[in-house]
Motif scaffolding. Sequence first.
Motif, PDB file in Angstrom:
ATOM      1  N   LEU A   1      -4.114  16.495  15.283  1.00 26.91           N
ATOM      2  CA  LEU A   1      -3.081  15.407  15.168  1.00 26.91           C
ATOM      3  C   LEU A   1      -1.798  16.133  14.809  1.00 26.91           C
ATOM      4  O   LEU A   1      -1.798  17.397  14.399  1.00 26.91           O
ATOM      5  N   SER A   2      -0.849  15.435  15.046  1.00 28.69           N
ATOM      6  CA  SER A   2       0.701  16.043  14.886  1.00 28.69           C
ATOM      7  C   SER A   2       0.901  15.875  13.319  1.00 28.69           C
ATOM      8  O   SER A   2       0.610  15.068  12.636  1.00 28.69           O
ATOM      9  N   LYS A   3       1.683  16.762  12.835  1.00 27.81           N
ATOM     10  CA  LYS A   3       1.982  16.968  11.457  1.00 27.81           C
ATOM     11  C   LYS A   3       2.853  15.791  11.208  1.00 27.81           C
ATOM     12  O   LYS A   3       3.407  15.386  10.181  1.00 27.81           O
ATOM     13  N   ASP A   4       3.898  15.522  12.225  1.00 28.69           N
ATOM     14  CA  ASP A   4       4.853  14.267  12.142  1.00 28.69           C
ATOM     15  C   ASP A   4       4.335  13.167  12.592  1.00 28.69           C
ATOM     16  O   ASP A   4       3.638  13.011  13.622  1.00 28.69           O
ATOM     17  N   GLN A   5       4.215  12.176  11.521  1.00 25.10           N
ATOM     18  CA  GLN A   5       3.415  10.889  11.826  1.00 25.10           C
ATOM     19  C   GLN A   5       4.606   9.710  11.850  1.00 25.10           C
ATOM     20  O   GLN A   5       5.311   9.661  10.757  1.00 25.10           O
ATOM     21  N   TYR A   6       4.133   8.771  12.250  1.00 20.88           N
ATOM     22  CA  TYR A   6       4.849   7.631  12.354  1.00 20.88           C
ATOM     23  C   TYR A   6       4.222   6.179  12.505  1.00 20.88           C
ATOM     24  O   TYR A   6       3.283   6.120  13.104  1.00 20.88           O
ATOM     25  N   LYS A   7       4.821   5.202  11.707  1.00 21.34           N
ATOM     26  CA  LYS A   7       3.945   3.839  11.359  1.00 21.34           C
ATOM     27  C   LYS A   7       4.856   2.820  10.952  1.00 21.34           C
ATOM     28  O   LYS A   7       5.617   2.973  10.119  1.00 21.34           O
ATOM     29  N   VAL A   8       4.709   1.783  11.863  1.00 18.45           N
ATOM     30  CA  VAL A   8       5.377   0.343  11.578  1.00 18.45           C
ATOM     31  C   VAL A   8       4.356  -0.492  11.460  1.00 18.45           C
ATOM     32  O   VAL A   8       3.457  -0.858  12.587  1.00 18.45           O
ATOM     33  N   LEU A   9       4.342  -1.307  10.189  1.00 16.65           N
ATOM     34  CA  LEU A   9       3.259  -2.220   9.943  1.00 16.65           C
ATOM     35  C   LEU A   9       3.513  -3.486   9.766  1.00 16.65           C
ATOM     36  O   LEU A   9       4.589  -3.807   9.029  1.00 16.65           O
ATOM     37  N   ALA A  10       2.873  -4.796  10.184  1.00 19.06           N
ATOM     38  CA  ALA A  10       3.422  -6.103   9.970  1.00 19.06           C
ATOM     39  C   ALA A  10       1.939  -6.634   9.099  1.00 19.06           C
ATOM     40  O   ALA A  10       0.825  -6.761   9.621  1.00 19.06           O
ATOM     41  N   ASP A  11       2.039  -6.972   7.872  1.00 20.01           N
ATOM     42  CA  ASP A  11       0.946  -7.588   6.963  1.00 20.01           C
ATOM     43  C   ASP A  11       1.118  -9.063   6.886  1.00 20.01           C
ATOM     44  O   ASP A  11       2.301  -9.435   6.436  1.00 20.01           O
ATOM     45  N   VAL A  12       0.180  -9.841   7.145  1.00 22.12           N
ATOM     46  CA  VAL A  12       0.057 -11.264   7.029  1.00 22.12           C
ATOM     47  C   VAL A  12      -0.910 -11.564   5.969  1.00 22.12           C
ATOM     48  O   VAL A  12      -2.168 -11.043   6.119  1.00 22.12           O
ATOM     49  N   ASN A  13      -0.532 -12.078   4.851  1.00 24.08           N
ATOM     50  CA  ASN A  13      -1.624 -12.620   4.010  1.00 24.08           C
ATOM     51  C   ASN A  13      -1.686 -13.886   3.548  1.00 24.08           C
ATOM     52  O   ASN A  13      -0.330 -14.435   3.226  1.00 24.08           O
ATOM     53  N   GLU A  14      -2.615 -14.796   3.344  1.00 25.51           N
ATOM     54  CA  GLU A  14      -2.611 -15.941   3.431  1.00 25.51           C
ATOM     55  C   GLU A  14      -3.589 -16.307   2.019  1.00 25.51           C
ATOM     56  O   GLU A  14      -5.073 -16.196   2.231  1.00 25.51           O
ATOM     57  N   LEU A  15      -3.412 -16.807   1.136  1.00 23.94           N
ATOM     58  CA  LEU A  15      -4.000 -17.190  -0.212  1.00 23.94           C
ATOM     59  C   LEU A  15      -5.006 -18.553   0.170  1.00 23.94           C
ATOM     60  O   LEU A  15      -4.285 -19.480   0.568  1.00 23.94           O
ATOM     61  N   ILE A  16      -6.063 -18.250  -0.069  1.00 21.34           N
ATOM     62  CA  ILE A  16      -7.109 -19.552   0.284  1.00 21.34           C
ATOM     63  C   ILE A  16      -7.771 -19.768  -1.098  1.00 21.34           C
ATOM     64  O   ILE A  16      -8.089 -21.048  -1.171  1.00 21.34           O
ATOM     65  N   TYR A  17      -7.684 -19.144  -2.133  1.00 16.56           N
ATOM     66  CA  TYR A  17      -8.229 -19.500  -3.394  1.00 16.56           C
ATOM     67  C   TYR A  17      -7.442 -18.731  -4.639  1.00 16.56           C
ATOM     68  O   TYR A  17      -7.677 -17.368  -4.702  1.00 16.56           O
ATOM     69  N   ASP A  18      -6.978 -19.462  -5.554  1.00 17.63           N
ATOM     70  CA  ASP A  18      -6.094 -18.802  -6.551  1.00 17.63           C
ATOM     71  C   ASP A  18      -6.721 -19.076  -7.895  1.00 17.63           C
ATOM     72  O   ASP A  18      -5.941 -18.946  -8.797  1.00 17.63           O
ATOM     73  N   GLY A  19      -7.861 -19.733  -7.900  1.00 18.26           N
ATOM     74  CA  GLY A  19      -8.390 -20.208  -9.324  1.00 18.26           C
ATOM     75  C   GLY A  19      -7.744 -21.407  -9.891  1.00 18.26           C
ATOM     76  O   GLY A  19      -7.832 -21.752 -10.950  1.00 18.26           O
ATOM     77  N   GLY A  20      -6.765 -22.090  -9.183  1.00 18.49           N
ATOM     78  CA  GLY A  20      -5.840 -23.284  -9.531  1.00 18.49           C
ATOM     79  C   GLY A  20      -4.820 -22.964 -10.380  1.00 18.49           C
ATOM     80  O   GLY A  20      -4.178 -23.722 -10.932  1.00 18.49           O
ATOM     81  N   VAL A  21      -4.047 -21.555 -10.068  1.00 18.36           N
ATOM     82  CA  VAL A  21      -2.910 -21.337 -10.611  1.00 18.36           C
ATOM     83  C   VAL A  21      -1.713 -22.106 -10.215  1.00 18.36           C
ATOM     84  O   VAL A  21      -1.211 -22.592 -11.013  1.00 18.36           O
ATOM     85  N   ILE A  22      -1.626 -22.279  -9.122  1.00 17.61           N
ATOM     86  CA  ILE A  22      -0.546 -22.841  -8.492  1.00 17.61           C
ATOM     87  C   ILE A  22      -0.417 -24.349  -8.934  1.00 17.61           C
ATOM     88  O   ILE A  22       0.629 -24.810  -9.235  1.00 17.61           O
ATOM     89  N   LYS A  23      -1.726 -25.095  -9.127  1.00 15.67           N
ATOM     90  CA  LYS A  23      -1.733 -26.497  -9.280  1.00 15.67           C
ATOM     91  C   LYS A  23      -1.283 -26.496 -10.931  1.00 15.67           C
ATOM     92  O   LYS A  23      -0.509 -27.333 -11.167  1.00 15.67           O
ATOM     93  N   GLN A  24      -1.851 -25.479 -11.696  1.00 20.33           N
ATOM     94  CA  GLN A  24      -1.515 -25.541 -13.170  1.00 20.33           C
ATOM     95  C   GLN A  24      -0.170 -25.292 -13.341  1.00 20.33           C
ATOM     96  O   GLN A  24       0.609 -26.047 -14.123  1.00 20.33           O
ATOM     97  N   GLN A  25       0.430 -24.417 -12.501  1.00 20.56           N
ATOM     98  CA  GLN A  25       1.813 -24.242 -12.578  1.00 20.56           C
ATOM     99  C   GLN A  25       2.831 -25.301 -12.425  1.00 20.56           C
ATOM    100  O   GLN A  25       3.835 -25.717 -12.890  1.00 20.56           O
ATOM    101  N   ASN A  26       2.335 -26.050 -11.006  1.00 18.70           N
ATOM    102  CA  ASN A  26       3.092 -27.457 -10.955  1.00 18.70           C
ATOM    103  C   ASN A  26       2.984 -28.247 -12.011  1.00 18.70           C
ATOM    104  O   ASN A  26       4.179 -28.953 -12.167  1.00 18.70           O
ATOM    105  N   GLU A  27       1.963 -28.592 -12.426  1.00 18.72           N
ATOM    106  CA  GLU A  27       1.850 -29.623 -13.630  1.00 18.72           C
ATOM    107  C   GLU A  27       2.455 -28.999 -15.014  1.00 18.72           C
ATOM    108  O   GLU A  27       3.053 -30.041 -15.503  1.00 18.72           O
ATOM    109  N   LEU A  28       2.624 -27.816 -15.179  1.00 15.28           N
ATOM    110  CA  LEU A  28       3.234 -27.272 -16.273  1.00 15.28           C
ATOM    111  C   LEU A  28       4.848 -27.323 -16.132  1.00 15.28           C
ATOM    112  O   LEU A  28       5.606 -27.792 -17.084  1.00 15.28           O
ATOM    113  N   GLN A  29       5.227 -27.193 -14.980  1.00 14.63           N
ATOM    114  CA  GLN A  29       6.789 -27.297 -14.603  1.00 14.63           C
ATOM    115  C   GLN A  29       6.912 -28.793 -14.856  1.00 14.63           C
ATOM    116  O   GLN A  29       8.161 -29.121 -15.382  1.00 14.63           O
TER     117      GLN A  29
END
Length: 417
Positions: A87-115
């Motif tokens: 491998l070359s000692k000079d290395q290059y990288k461009v990353l695109a990361d996509v993350n989608e929450l499917i279960y948060d334990g109810g945090v968002i729901k409770q935050q909305n109600e608290l708000q």
Amino acid sequence: MFFLLGSFYKIEAQEISQISIEQANQLARQNYPMVKQKDLIKQTANLNIENFSKGFLPQFTITGQATYQSDVTRIDIPVPGFKIEPLSKDQYKVLADVNELIYDGGVIKQQNELQQLNSEVQQQKIEVELYKLKERVNQLYLGILYLNAQKEQVALIKQDIQIGIKNMEARVENGVAFRSNLNILKAELLKNQQRIIELDASQKGMIETLELFMNAHLRKDVVFEKPNIQSSSVEPIINRPEIKLYTDQSKMYDHQSKIIKARNQPKASLFLQGGYGRPTFNFLKNQFDFFYIGGIRFNWALGGLYTKKNDNQLAQINKRTVDLEKETFLLNTNTQLKQQQSEIDKMNLLIASDEEIIALRDSVKEAAKAQLQNGVITANDYLTEINDEDQARQSLITHQIELLQAQINYQTISGKQ
């Protein structure tokens, strides 16, 4: 021309010719700048809830890096017919990361109600402040009524003095009375006019202040309706805005336990990561290329379990504090109601006594009027009887307004609209 007529009509439409204490309070509330904060609080809550809800939307992250390292992995084992390029000692990288929450334990729901609960608490705090405005408007309104009654009494005294002057002028012309007696009555009439000037000036200041609160113009001949307060022997139900504020605050602290529970639940999300660079996931290929990886993530932060018990206890302590504040408020309010009821009973007794005194003073004054006409008494004697009756009527006026004040205070303290 039409524009001027329209403007004139608009100004006339704002003038008020008759007003009640309820209308005065309603207009003052509508015009008070603080009432506009309620809409701002609601808008803020809606925006925060909308932002929280977007937590389930895909989250994008783009990163890039270029590195140079002192060494790379090499395979120095010779393989006949096959050469592995390091491998070359000079290395290059461009990353695109996509993350989608499917279960948060109810945090968002409770935050909305608290708000939402927090928004209700903030708006109710505004209601508490607006309720204090009623006391100021009520004081102004009753002050104007008191001065009106004073002016009516001064007008009655003026009539009695004028009658005395008319009788005395006739006696002076007939040579059976001294002019000094006539001058005494005329001087008293001038003092009476001075009282009218003072009362008009005081009332003008109060009316102008009330107009500022209401943002409305009261006509010079405006009629201030006398409040009609219905007394009740039934124990009042305290319906002050502070009660709802304490209830809303208690609900908010109750909700804290739900937030604590949700934050300590496991979380799951989908992810997809793609990029372009050198090296890729294939470390045996020392070339620029595209690469990607996808899957599901699971994480459970256990650190919150250490403080969960204490956090719940803190929420309960805050709730208990609010409950104690509510109990203290109810105790103080009921004490104030007892005091106002005692004041109402006292004023009713004093008013009944005032009316008896006025009846007696009026009969004495009428007798003095006849005696003055017949020359039995002097102008000073006549004025003494007029002033004595005036003092009795002033006392009645004061007690009547104080009774109204106590009755209105009773309703205001109990929260009766």
